[in-house]
Structures are given as C-alpha cells and as structure tokens.
Motif scaffolding. Sequence first.
Motif, PDB file in Angstrom:
ATOM      1  N   ALA A  16      -0.172   9.811  27.927  1.00  0.00           N
ATOM      2  CA  ALA A  16      -0.500   8.888  29.484  1.00  0.00           C
ATOM      3  C   ALA A  16      -1.879   8.125  28.970  1.00  0.00           C
ATOM      4  O   ALA A  16      -2.735   8.876  27.949  1.00  0.00           O
TER       5      ALA A  16
ATOM      6  N   ILE B   9     -12.816  12.040  24.261  1.00  0.00           N
ATOM      7  CA  ILE B   9     -11.773  11.543  25.406  1.00  0.00           C
ATOM      8  C   ILE B   9     -12.238  13.020  27.040  1.00  0.00           C
ATOM      9  O   ILE B   9     -11.697  14.035  26.765  1.00  0.00           O
TER      10      ILE B   9
ATOM     11  N   TYR C 112     -10.883  14.174  29.047  1.00  0.00           N
ATOM     12  CA  TYR C 112      -9.621  15.099  29.918  1.00  0.00           C
ATOM     13  C   TYR C 112      -9.686  16.308  30.074  1.00  0.00           C
ATOM     14  O   TYR C 112      -9.146  16.782  29.331  1.00  0.00           O
TER      15      TYR C 112
ATOM     16  N   TRP D 101      -6.122   7.137  28.550  1.00  0.00           N
ATOM     17  CA  TRP D 101      -7.175   7.715  29.200  1.00  0.00           C
ATOM     18  C   TRP D 101      -7.830   6.798  28.903  1.00  0.00           C
ATOM     19  O   TRP D 101      -8.609   5.860  27.150  1.00  0.00           O
ATOM     20  N   SER D 102      -8.824   6.861  29.844  1.00  0.00           N
ATOM     21  CA  SER D 102     -10.281   6.423  28.903  1.00  0.00           C
ATOM     22  C   SER D 102     -10.971   7.108  27.818  1.00  0.00           C
ATOM     23  O   SER D 102     -10.864   8.734  27.455  1.00  0.00           O
TER      24      SER D 102
END
Length: 373
Positions: free
Chosen positions: A64, A86, A88, A66-67
Amino acid sequence: MLLLGAVLAYLVATGGGMKALQGPPVEQVKIGRVTLPERGVIQVQVVNDGPQAVTLPQVMVDDAFWSFTARPAGAIPRLGTATLTIPYPWVEGEAHKVALLSSLGTVFEAEIPVATLTPQPGRDLFVRFGLVGLYVGVIPVLLGMLWFPWMRRLSARAMNFILALTVGLLVYLAVGTYLDAQEFAAALPAFWQGTPAVLLIALLTLGVLLALGGKRRPEEAPLGLSYRIATGIGLHNLGEGLAIGAAFALGEAALGTFLILGFTLHNITEGVGIVAPVVRQKPKLSQFALLALIAGGPAILGTWLGGFAFNPVLATIFLAVGVGAIVQVVWEVGRLVARNTAALGAPLVGWSTLGGFTVGVALMYFTAFFVKF
C-alpha cells in the motif's frame, strides 16, 4: 602525470566521443538498516550506490502506498545517504515489507522479519546487553581456563595433542570469522568493495603481525603466544557480540536462556586454547584475568555496538582484522606443535596431531549447533 591529467580533463569535458554509447540511466539504491524507533514509525536508511542522483518519490508498505518524509529532502546524490521516516501502524511480532519506488519506476525492497521496537540507549538495556556479553564472552573463557591445573599434569605427548586441538579450534574460528565478515560485507554498498576488502585487510593484518613477530625474544614466546591467541579470539567474539546485538535490535533473535547456554558451551573451549601454551610456566592470577578480559571482553563491546549503533563498515573491518590475527596465531601454534613433535621423534602429521586437530574442529562445530538462531 601531466598527460594523464590532460586525458582525464578531455574525457570529463567532452565525453571522449562516447556519448552515443551511453545507455539508459542506471539507478542503484542500497537499503541499509530498517528500524522501528517508536510505535507507528518505520525508518529506512538508504545509500545511493549508483552513478547518478536518485529521487524516491513513493513508498509502499505491505503493498500500500504510504506518506513519508526524507532527511535530507530531494534527490539523493551519488554516494549520498538519506533517512526515510514512514508513519505506519506496524504490528508487534508480525512481518512487514517496505518498497521504495524511484522516479524511473525502479523498486527497491526490504523486509522486517519480526516487528519489534528498536532498542534505544538507556541504563537498563545497557546493563542487560553488558550481561549478555559477559555470559557469552568472559564467563565461558574463564571456565575453559580452569582446565589449566589439570593440563599441567599432562605428559609432553598429551600436551602436544592439546596444542593440536588448539590449532583445530582456531582454524574453525578463522573460517567462521571470515564468513561473518563476508556476510557483513555483502550488506555494504558496492563502492566499498566489501568482498575483496575483507581478504585484503586480513592479508595485510597477517603480514604486519608476522613482521612484528620476527622481533620477539624467544623467552617471551609462551605467554606472548597466549596473549595473541586471546586477541584473535577477542576479535572473533567482538563479531559474535555485533551479530547478537544487531539481531536483537532488528527483531531477528530473542535473547533467551537457551541462546546464552549455547554460546557458553560453544566458547568454553576457547579458554583451553588460550592457556595451552603456558602450561609449563606459572603465570600470575592477574595474567589469567587479563587474558580472559582480552578474549571475552570484546563480546560485551560488540553487543553494545550491535544493539545501539551498528555500523556494517566497522563490523567488516574488525572481523577482517580478526581473520588475519587468528591465521597468524594458527601459524605460531602450528610452529610450536612442529617443534614439540620433532622433539618427541614423531611425524608432524601423525595420529596424535591429526586427532587433536580433528577434535578441536569437531568441538567447535558441534557446539555451534546450540547457537544457531
């Protein structure tokens, strides 16, 4: 030199008429360490190992997008480094996969085998890591050295068997240290040329130690040989400590009781090899303590470095130096075995020496079963 400078300047300025042969851009990014400094955060350290700047505009975690934030931001210059942070929600104990996408669509992947918080420097963990190094390094060496009084009662032929056993365990350590160094070298960016560097550093170390060894006085040989054995074993134990600390920090190992017991069994024979050259002397207790500290103490330092500030470059260098040091000690102990064998009127490669060498290798090999994790 002037002509060489002129040729290089011409190639840089004009391309030497070979610009038409240049292919598409090549992107090479080496992912270093992936850490989990806090809950919900993944940090990825990268090195641009290619010939040109690389931009990483996208990141995927578990398939996926992700920023993320990069420090420093923007393109990573050639041989430059960057840290990607990240946000997450990783799950404790589960595996996660991180993929970095370049501006040209190249994908660079890394895996987190078992998600767990990366250890942060603190007094409690510092003490615990120190205890691990003590249990796997200093204590086994001390226990092995306790065979010294019994070894003093051995005959000359039996003592030569023990020295041959020492050669066997040192050869095993040299091979193991070399393989560990190559494993760390494989994780380095290509510009470090890790694989040949290990061999070259080991050979250079061996040459320096052999050159220095030619200046030693004969009466200093037995105790000095014990110190050199302890130094070589200490460098090997430094590598073991680095591996233990780094594996724990990355969630790839659990520092359980059976792992500690395994290293204790595996390393106990090292003490026997250290005191073998001095069985006909009477070293002071302070000498035994110093030998144990030199051989086992680096395991404590290695565990701290591996757990808190792992550096694959330094790990590769230390282990390569260790290979050279151990090989030099093998040479020294081998010469001692050859002299003793000649004095006994026996062939150098006989059943006694071959049996001792085989037993030394076998002890290290089979006790290593307990430390594989």
